[in-house]
Design an enzyme around this catalytic site. Sequence first.
Site, PDB file in Angstrom:
ATOM      1  CG  ASP A  45      44.444  45.207  48.056  1.00  0.00           C
ATOM      2  OD1 ASP A  45      44.981  45.661  47.318  1.00  0.00           O
ATOM      3  OD2 ASP A  45      44.860  45.517  49.301  1.00  0.00           O
ATOM      4  CG  ASP A  46      47.127  44.164  44.725  1.00  0.00           C
ATOM      5  OD1 ASP A  46      46.541  45.349  44.707  1.00  0.00           O
ATOM      6  OD2 ASP A  46      48.306  44.093  45.048  1.00  0.00           O
ATOM      7  CB  CYS A  85      46.199  50.258  48.112  1.00  0.00           C
ATOM      8  SG  CYS A  85      46.674  48.712  47.916  1.00  0.00           S
ATOM      9  NE  ARG A  89      42.383  50.027  49.108  1.00  0.00           N
ATOM     10  CZ  ARG A  89      41.903  48.502  49.206  1.00  0.00           C
ATOM     11  NH1 ARG A  89      40.918  48.616  49.915  1.00  0.00           N
ATOM     12  NH2 ARG A  89      42.228  47.636  48.634  1.00  0.00           N
ATOM     13  CG  HIS A 141      46.011  51.610  52.438  1.00  0.00           C
ATOM     14  ND1 HIS A 141      46.569  50.778  51.396  1.00  0.00           N
ATOM     15  CD2 HIS A 141      47.059  52.389  52.933  1.00  0.00           C
ATOM     16  CE1 HIS A 141      47.852  51.185  51.477  1.00  0.00           C
ATOM     17  NE2 HIS A 141      48.242  51.921  52.478  1.00  0.00           N
ATOM     18  CB  SER A 164      48.698  47.076  52.448  1.00  0.00           C
ATOM     19  OG  SER A 164      47.948  47.733  51.630  1.00  0.00           O
ATOM     20  CG  ASP A 282      42.727  47.544  45.249  1.00  0.00           C
ATOM     21  OD1 ASP A 282      43.140  46.674  44.370  1.00  0.00           O
ATOM     22  OD2 ASP A 282      43.709  48.006  46.155  1.00  0.00           O
ATOM     23  CE  LYS A 297      49.622  47.013  44.179  1.00  0.00           C
ATOM     24  NZ  LYS A 297      49.936  46.542  45.320  1.00  0.00           N
TER      25      LYS A 297
END
Length: 446
Positions: A45-46, A85, A89, A141, A164, A282, A297
């Site tokens: 994530d990130d 996010c 996904r 999420h 998150s 992601d 991001k």
Amino acid sequence: MNFMKINVRLYWPTMLVFLLVSISSCTQKDNTTESQPNIIIFFTDDQGYADLGTYGAEGFETPNLDQLAAEGIRFTNFYVPATVCTPSRAGLLTGRYPKRSNLHEAVLFPFSEGGLSPDEYTMAEMLKEGGYTTSCIGKWHLGHKEAFMPNNQGFDEFYGVPYSNDMDNYYYKDIDFQSPPLPFYRNTELIESGPDQQYLTKKYTEEAVKQIKNRGQKPFFIYLAHNMPHTPLFASPAFKGKSKHGLYGDVIMELDWSAGEIIKTLKEEGIYENTIFIFTSDNGPAKGSAKPLRGKKAQTWEGGQRVPAIITWPSKIPKGKVSDEFVNTLDLFPTLAKISSSKIPSELQLDGIDISEFLLDPDAKTLAERPFYFYARNGELEAIRLGEWKLHLKKSIGWNEKSEGEFQAALYNLNLDIGEKDNVATHHPEIVTKLSELATAFDAKL
């Protein structure tokens, strides 16, 4: 006695044929099972483009993922279909641009009422119908209401959190909403509220290892979606202070450890050779690095959507390959369908392509040129890429009008200018027109 001997002689050829057919049938069944590889998607994530040793990370090491890259294909032109996010996904699990699922704008919150529609056909549903056990471990999420949760989206097992980690017990003052302590589920049962986040990576890893060791006869699909390195950052005591890059480096090193533990288990269980392991992130980094890319991001610059990616399948995919072919997470759905011999409903409109032939022979195969569309956090189409060219049509985040003036259409040759520094729109008006028309037409269809 003679009669019995005569019958044995008469029936022996028939019995032999029967035995051979039976053995052949058993062998064929075993081979069919073996031909369906286990599948693991290791989704961080990130994590930024340069947040991995083999991509030039500084201040921390990722030996397990670097070794994974040496055993398969490392991609330098790998993208996700969103800058944040939830839509990313949704795209991964459906093989479709998030706008098709109406999840292209912002992210879902603890106060959100919607989620990924149960009418959407997910990767988990496809693989489950193809004979796989399916498991989601980590961050979901895609909607925290029961109808949208993993067990209603094709996953046999769910172990993790619905959104998150920064939404843990968070107060949204604009709407006067207090979110609860971060819920932690096993399937539909709430087993913990507000878990100690320094142990999240460890808990997810241990669950993945346990599921692999306790697998049944069917091939398995594990979607392991780590919360880290999304902020706030947490690492277990064993990794705190381990890197020269502070807590962020510690977090990445623990994620690398996680991959290493899973790979070690696959080898111990004798199934590593027939397991597809896919590592990617992601979206771009909030805290990490996307060098040499521009942006991060939530931005449609390269740094927001070009991410590190590795795919291995030791028994099939050649080792030590680095590919600059354009690939994205939307391609995983049709590719895994082909590899697993799973069926895709004929009426399902996918936006990714099957790249299985390329994966098996990357030196001999090339992928056809195709457009890719960049949707911003606000849900609007901001950019398009086709081959070496990327055209930015507008910019909602990552552009300062006060200091830089009103944003104008910007064209970049990514083969020559990976950092998107030299706007050549005025030199190639015909390409600007072509890409603008492509983008407008595609968005209108959605």
